[in-house]
Design an enzyme around this catalytic site. Structure first.
Site, mmCIF file in Angstrom:
data_model
loop_
_atom_site.group_PDB
_atom_site.id
_atom_site.type_symbol
_atom_site.label_atom_id
_atom_site.label_comp_id
_atom_site.label_asym_id
_atom_site.label_seq_id
_atom_site.Cartn_x
_atom_site.Cartn_y
_atom_site.Cartn_z
ATOM 1 C CG HIS A 130 -0.258 0.374 2.523
ATOM 2 N ND1 HIS A 130 0.026 1.671 2.894
ATOM 3 C CD2 HIS A 130 0.181 -0.413 3.538
ATOM 4 C CE1 HIS A 130 0.615 1.682 4.075
ATOM 5 N NE2 HIS A 130 0.727 0.421 4.484
ATOM 6 C CB CYS A 131 1.328 4.272 -1.621
ATOM 7 S SG CYS A 131 0.070 4.338 -2.924
ATOM 8 C CG ASN A 132 -1.848 8.856 1.737
ATOM 9 O OD1 ASN A 132 -2.762 8.333 2.358
ATOM 10 N ND2 ASN A 132 -1.559 10.141 1.857
#
Length: 228
Positions: free
Chosen positions: A120-122
């Site tokens: 995941h990222c933001n």
């Protein structure tokens, strides 16, 4: 022979297209989706609930964040999951190819051990999808276009920025070259290296002899000039 080829083609298409039963809804962008067996992709929001992560069977998490987001996008449950945290700038100039091998090794090890990985990222839109597309490309032996479509068909909202997309295209030739080298017969490779080394040694010896000859000729010319 043609039947096998048709079967392979159908398998290839099914792999890229994924399940036709999933109807994408806008709110799904706040959730994670399974891209390959054991490999999930989503936003930071999907990593914030311990109950949800455990219900999904997640064992490893790749947290990819912009340095400016470090105070909020972080490893929240280090006692429950193994984390890899990568500080990456979410802009078109960021070199993601250089950072990918660490993520690739982490994900590969986790899946090989029977784990389940959330990447995941933001927002799960640009940054983390770039890493996942390269992983899919390498491990499923796909072109960059097919790998991108495979990921998009499971998480419809992804949209790597222009710089990441360019690097995804470039990575295709990189991974194909590594596959070609790995599949090259080891004995033949050693023979080529040995032959090149012999050629280099012969060139070096020839060069030394030429230099010696030039020095001798030069000394002879100097001596003749002095006698005259």
């Amino acid at each position: 022979m043609s039947t096998l080829s048709d079967a392979q083609t159908d398998e290839h298409i099914n792999l890229i297209q994924g399940s036709a039963d999933v109807e994408w809804r806008y709110e799904m962008r706040r959730e994670c989706q399974e891209i390959l067996p054991g490999l999930l992709l989503g936003p930071f929001q999907a990593s914030k609930s311990l109950d949800v992560l455990q219900s999904l069977g997640v064992t490893h998490i790749v947290c990819i964040r912009d340095k400016r987001e470090a105070f909020s996008v972080r490893a929240r449950f280090p006692d429950h999951f193994r984390y890899l945290v990568l500080d990456v700038e979410d802009n078109e100039d960021q070199n993601v190819i250089r950072l990918f091998p660490e993520a690739d090794a982490f994900i590969t090890q986790a899946l090989s051990a029977g784990g389940k990985v959330l990447v995941h990222c933001n927002g799960g839109i640009s940054l983390s999808p770039a890493f996942v597309v390269m992983f899919v490309m390498r491990h499923c032996h796909l072109s960059w276009e097919d790998a991108l479509h495979l990921v998009q068909n499971r998480r419809y909202c992804i949209s790597p920025n222009g710089g990441f997309l360019t690097q995804i295209k470039e990575y295709e030739s990189i991974y194909k070259a590594s596959v070609a080298v790995a599949s090259f017969p080891q004995g033949q490779m050693q023979r080529i290296v040995s032959r090149r080394k012999r050629d280099d040694d012969d060139d070096d010896e020839t060069g030394v002899e030429d230099r010696k000859r030039a020095l001798v000729d030069g000394d002879r010319d100097d001596a003749m000039a002095m006698d005259s």
